[in-house]
Motif scaffolding. Structure first.
Motif, PDB file in Angstrom:
ATOM      1  N   SER A 448      -1.739 -11.892   5.141  1.00 16.63           N
ATOM      2  CA  SER A 448      -1.661 -10.485   5.525  1.00 16.63           C
ATOM      3  C   SER A 448      -0.509  -9.758   4.835  1.00 16.63           C
ATOM      4  O   SER A 448      -0.613  -8.584   4.488  1.00 16.63           O
ATOM      5  CB  SER A 448      -1.530 -10.358   7.043  1.00 16.63           C
ATOM      6  OG  SER A 448      -0.381 -11.053   7.510  1.00 16.63           O
ATOM      7  N   ARG A 449       0.601 -10.469   4.609  1.00 16.62           N
ATOM      8  CA  ARG A 449       1.764  -9.840   3.962  1.00 16.62           C
ATOM      9  C   ARG A 449       1.386  -9.277   2.603  1.00 16.62           C
ATOM     10  O   ARG A 449       1.800  -8.166   2.234  1.00 16.62           O
ATOM     11  CB  ARG A 449       2.875 -10.881   3.808  1.00 16.62           C
ATOM     12  CG  ARG A 449       4.056 -10.409   2.960  1.00 16.62           C
ATOM     13  CD  ARG A 449       5.020 -11.548   2.710  1.00 16.62           C
ATOM     14  NE  ARG A 449       6.064 -11.173   1.765  1.00 16.62           N
ATOM     15  CZ  ARG A 449       6.948 -12.020   1.240  1.00 16.62           C
ATOM     16  NH1 ARG A 449       6.894 -13.301   1.575  1.00 16.62           N
ATOM     17  NH2 ARG A 449       7.856 -11.606   0.389  1.00 16.62           N
ATOM     18  N   ASN A 452      -2.193  -6.677   2.744  1.00 17.31           N
ATOM     19  CA  ASN A 452      -1.999  -5.301   3.199  1.00 17.31           C
ATOM     20  C   ASN A 452      -1.509  -4.410   2.058  1.00 17.31           C
ATOM     21  O   ASN A 452      -1.850  -3.229   1.983  1.00 17.31           O
ATOM     22  CB  ASN A 452      -1.014  -5.259   4.369  1.00 17.31           C
ATOM     23  CG  ASN A 452      -1.691  -5.542   5.686  1.00 17.31           C
ATOM     24  OD1 ASN A 452      -2.823  -5.114   5.928  1.00 17.31           O
ATOM     25  ND2 ASN A 452      -1.023  -6.281   6.554  1.00 17.31           N
ATOM     26  N   ASP A 453      -0.694  -4.982   1.166  1.00 17.28           N
ATOM     27  CA  ASP A 453      -0.256  -4.210  -0.007  1.00 17.28           C
ATOM     28  C   ASP A 453      -1.369  -4.101  -1.036  1.00 17.28           C
ATOM     29  O   ASP A 453      -1.610  -3.027  -1.595  1.00 17.28           O
ATOM     30  CB  ASP A 453       0.966  -4.881  -0.640  1.00 17.28           C
ATOM     31  CG  ASP A 453       2.214  -4.744   0.218  1.00 17.28           C
ATOM     32  OD1 ASP A 453       2.274  -3.795   1.015  1.00 17.28           O
ATOM     33  OD2 ASP A 453       3.120  -5.586   0.097  1.00 17.28           O
ATOM     34  N   ASP A 456      -4.205  -1.732   0.136  1.00 17.18           N
ATOM     35  CA  ASP A 456      -3.823  -0.377   0.538  1.00 17.18           C
ATOM     36  C   ASP A 456      -4.393   0.634  -0.463  1.00 17.18           C
ATOM     37  O   ASP A 456      -4.228   0.505  -1.672  1.00 17.18           O
ATOM     38  CB  ASP A 456      -2.299  -0.255   0.584  1.00 17.18           C
ATOM     39  CG  ASP A 456      -1.860   1.030   1.262  1.00 17.18           C
ATOM     40  OD1 ASP A 456      -2.662   1.619   1.999  1.00 17.18           O
ATOM     41  OD2 ASP A 456      -0.705   1.439   1.043  1.00 17.18           O
ATOM     42  N   ASP A 470      -5.354   2.960  13.993  1.00 20.61           N
ATOM     43  CA  ASP A 470      -4.146   2.446  13.356  1.00 20.61           C
ATOM     44  C   ASP A 470      -4.402   1.130  12.629  1.00 20.61           C
ATOM     45  O   ASP A 470      -3.484   0.344  12.423  1.00 20.61           O
ATOM     46  CB  ASP A 470      -3.046   2.242  14.405  1.00 20.61           C
ATOM     47  CG  ASP A 470      -2.662   3.540  15.083  1.00 20.61           C
ATOM     48  OD1 ASP A 470      -2.691   4.579  14.394  1.00 20.61           O
ATOM     49  OD2 ASP A 470      -2.335   3.509  16.277  1.00 20.61           O
ATOM     50  N   THR A 472      -4.826  -1.731   9.946  1.00 26.17           N
ATOM     51  CA  THR A 472      -4.169  -1.989   8.671  1.00 26.17           C
ATOM     52  C   THR A 472      -5.208  -2.107   7.559  1.00 26.17           C
ATOM     53  O   THR A 472      -6.406  -2.282   7.833  1.00 26.17           O
ATOM     54  CB  THR A 472      -3.366  -3.295   8.746  1.00 26.17           C
ATOM     55  OG1 THR A 472      -4.275  -4.388   8.947  1.00 26.17           O
ATOM     56  CG2 THR A 472      -2.350  -3.252   9.881  1.00 26.17           C
ATOM     57  N   HIS A 476      -8.987  -3.372   8.129  1.00 29.53           N
ATOM     58  CA  HIS A 476     -10.167  -2.610   7.728  1.00 29.53           C
ATOM     59  C   HIS A 476     -11.095  -3.459   6.862  1.00 29.53           C
ATOM     60  O   HIS A 476     -12.319  -3.434   7.034  1.00 29.53           O
ATOM     61  CB  HIS A 476      -9.734  -1.367   6.957  1.00 29.53           C
ATOM     62  CG  HIS A 476     -10.857  -0.424   6.646  1.00 29.53           C
ATOM     63  ND1 HIS A 476     -11.349   0.479   7.555  1.00 29.53           N
ATOM     64  CD2 HIS A 476     -11.615  -0.294   5.530  1.00 29.53           C
ATOM     65  CE1 HIS A 476     -12.342   1.152   7.009  1.00 29.53           C
ATOM     66  NE2 HIS A 476     -12.532   0.696   5.784  1.00 29.53           N
ATOM     67  N   LEU A 525      -5.410  -7.877  14.153  1.00 24.25           N
ATOM     68  CA  LEU A 525      -5.949  -6.951  13.153  1.00 24.25           C
ATOM     69  C   LEU A 525      -7.000  -6.026  13.753  1.00 24.25           C
ATOM     70  O   LEU A 525      -7.063  -4.839  13.412  1.00 24.25           O
ATOM     71  CB  LEU A 525      -6.552  -7.723  11.985  1.00 24.25           C
ATOM     72  CG  LEU A 525      -5.590  -8.571  11.138  1.00 24.25           C
ATOM     73  CD1 LEU A 525      -6.359  -9.322  10.070  1.00 24.25           C
ATOM     74  CD2 LEU A 525      -4.514  -7.697  10.497  1.00 24.25           C
TER      75      LEU A 525
END
Length: 662
Positions: A448-449, A452-453, A456, A470, A472, A476, A525
């Protein structure tokens, strides 16, 4: 006053005096040369007594001036004096002796012997070579070149022979003996073939295995933990002595060339031992996935060993051997290390720009994570242009690996939507597609670290709704993949002709999805509300099963349509016989088929059995109690075949996956 030197040493010491005198104009050079010479042999231990330091403020001078000397005596530079002629003679004799030593080792009588096989010979030869540095004359210059050539070759041989040669396991264990290294745990999901139209071939009880720990998690490494030497400590000391003399003589380029060549080959050999072979882009593209999977795994492990073990140790050794010249140290380390680093980066680049397929995702993620975490340490090993080059190359590969991750996830989504197997599973059990996708998706949460980047700003494929406002980027992505899965499972339920079995199939598969989310990082999530809604859907599937299965049974137990009970009316008896016969046939068919069905979750299975008993048993018990008197007689058991207690006991056999004969 210092004691006079022993007999037989005057000529050597005279040469040393001359060297110091000739370097007197340099503030530090004299002190450095004294240190070099005194390190070769104890014959030079008197040097600091015989000669004042080049620095007039050096601490070796007394605090006060002895009687009979004025203050100017402290600062008087070395220069011509009444004994200069004697010193010149001694110097010439020492230089002559030094040339004799060099020429002796260059003669046929020396054969193939190496100077540094003997510590005494090594000390004598180094002292002789040092004595020739700075001297003029054709014969001296020729002898110095011969000495430097021999030192260069012996430096090469010492580098080669002093290197520790280890196998793959021993190399890792030795380099990282005191590192608290967490070896990456890899999921077998990355080695299961998803690059095909059907997931049905990938069935099994649990699908892809779960990793014990997330892949590529490294513990921190503190200074001084790396052990042991790649070159033995004694050899490092000797190499430093040779390097000092060669650097003083202006032979730094030759020294760096030898060091770079030998150590580059050694590091490349270590890389091969660790399982990272040189492969072109074409070779990477052609190799079978099973082989490539293993090479990617070894690459991730090797990167850790190389950066924090191999190169960090090489840097330390290089700084010791070439301590005299920082520029030479940088050049030597860069020449030694760049081939190893570039081979690692080139393989990473070949993977990043290679063909995308779903099975590669977790290996690519592991490579991305390892490189991203180790890049600062890799950069810190280099300096100047080399550092800038390594940083630019590695960052470019990270960008391309990130593109590969996004493209591979998109490929996985397409694989779910394109799954076309038409074979229904017996008993409505969990489909291999469901197992596979959920274990695959569950593994994504371990990254996830990074995800997520990387995810994005990606274009969305569906609206998440107010409950996931909300969410992440990874959340999504997971929601999209699970939505595709549930849509596909809904389609596959239509493969069953029996509506009740359709509901069992949907219930089993949705339960598995919810369970995987609830028991993992996926819960954070998607959120509790998403889980609550899916549990409500499971209950609706349960209700749909009860309605489609037991409506016909319950219809047999209603009074609707029966003639009025007037005594022992033959019409009523006939109607009751038909009702009980219909009940028996319908119930027996349900028993025969639904004991072969399987509800996977024990709690859900028991809840369904209780629901059946609550709906059927009261109705059956009431119907039998009210009408059994109408059928008592010789054929009573032909129509009322089951007592209510029999039905209650038999319901416990439902959904256990038993295969019974008709």
């Amino acid at each position: 006053m210092a004691a006079a030197p022993p007999d037989g040493q005057e000529k050597v010491i005279a040469a040393a005096q001359h060297i110091v005198k000739s370097l007197a104009n340099s503030k530090n050079a004299a002190d450095d040369m004294i240190r070099i010479l005194s390190g070769f042999d104890n014959r030079f231990s008197h040097m600091t007594d015989l000669f004042p330091p080049a620095n007039p403020n050096a601490s070796s001078l007394p605090d006060s001036v002895p009687e009979g000397h004025d203050d100017d005596d402290r600062e008087r530079p070395l220069g011509p004096g009444p004994d200069d002629d004697d010193l010149d003679e001694e110097r010439d004799a020492a230089v002559e002796d030094a040339m004799r030593v060099v020429e002796q080792w260059d003669s046929p009588a020396a054969g193939d012997r190496l100077v540094f096989e003997s510590s005494d010979d090594a000390e004598e030869y180094l002292a002789a070579a040092a004595c020739l540095v700075g001297e003029a004359g054709p014969r001296v210059e020729s002898a110095l070149q011969v000495a430097m050539s021999r030192l260069e070759e012996e430096f090469r041989q010492l580098l080669i022979r002093g290197t520790v040669s280890l196998g793959a396991e021993d190399l890792q264990a030795s380099l990282l003996r005191r590192l608290s290294l967490t070896v990456p745990a890899f999921s077998s999901a990355s080695s299961v073939d998803l690059d095909c139209p059907s997931f049905a071939n990938h069935g099994g009880d649990e699908g892809p295995d779960e990793p014990a720990t997330p892949a590529g998690r490294w513990s921190s490494v503190s200074d001084g933990e790396i052990s042991p030497y790649l070159i033995s400590p004694d050899t490092v000391g000797t190499l430093k002595d040779i390097a000092d003399v060669m650097l003083r003589a202006g032979y730094g380029p030759e020294l760096c060339q030898v060091y770079g060549e030998v150590r580059r080959d050694t590091l490349m050999e270590c890389l091969s031992v660790l399982g990272v072979d040189k492969m072109s882009l074409e070779e990477v593209q052609r190799v079978d996935w099973g082989v490539l999977d293993g090479k990617m795994k070894k690459w991730i492990q090797a990167l850790k060993v190389v950066v924090q073990g191999l190169l960090a140790e090489e840097r330390r050794i290089c700084s010791q051997i070439l301590a005299l010249d920082a520029d030479a140290e940088e050049e030597c380390f860069t020449e030694a290390a760049k081939g190893c680093v570039l081979q690692l980066l080139n393989f990473g680049d070949a993977i990043a720009i290679g063909k995308r397929s779903s099975e590669k995702l977790f290996r690519i993620l592991g490579m991305y994570e390892a490189l991203a975490e180790l890049l600062p340490e890799l950069e810190a090993l280099f300096s100047g242009e080399a550092r800038d080059f390594i940083k630019e190359e590695a960052e470019g590969i990270l960008v391309r690996l990130g593109d590969a991750v996004r493209g591979t996830i998109a490929e996985f989504a397409n694989a779910i939507r394109g799954e076309t197997s038409r074979k229904s599973l017996p008993g409505g059990e969990i489909h291999p597609l469901t197992r596979y996708v959920m274990n695959y998706v569950r593994l994504l949460a371990d990254y996830s670290r990074w995800l997520n980047d990387l995810l994005d700003g990606c274009e969305t494929e569906l609206e998440t709704g107010g409950d996931n406002a909300d969410i992440t980027p990874l959340g999504h992505c997971v929601l999209i993949l699970i939505t595709h899965l549930l849509d596909k499972i809904e389609d596959k339920s239509k493969l069953y002709d029996d509506e009740a079995l359709q509901n069992i199939f949907l219930m089993n598969n949705l339960w598995y999805v919810v369970q995987k989310i609830k028991d993992s990082e996926l819960k954070s999530l998607l959120g509790d509300n998403w889980i609550r809604k899916r549990r409500g859907q499971i209950r609706r599937y349960s209700t749909g099963y009860l309605r489609s299965s037991w409506t016909k049974v319950l219809a047999c137990l209603r009074d609707d349509g029966l003639p009025q009970a007037t005594g022992s009316s033959s019409a009523l008896k006939a109607a009751l016989k038909e009702r009980f016969k219909s009940f028996n046939l319908t119930y027996e068919e349900l028993y025969r088929t639904q004991t072969a069905w399987r509800v996977v979750d024990p709690q859900l299975r028991e809840e369904l059995k209780i629901s059946i008993q609550e709906k059927v048993l009261p109705a059956y018990r009431s119907f039998v109690g009210r009408f059994r008197g109408q059928l008592e007689g010789r054929n009573f058991a032909k129509y009322i075949k089951y007592n209510p207690e029999d039905v209650e006991n038999q319901v416990s056999d439902f959904f256990e996956g038993k295969r019974l004969n008709a």
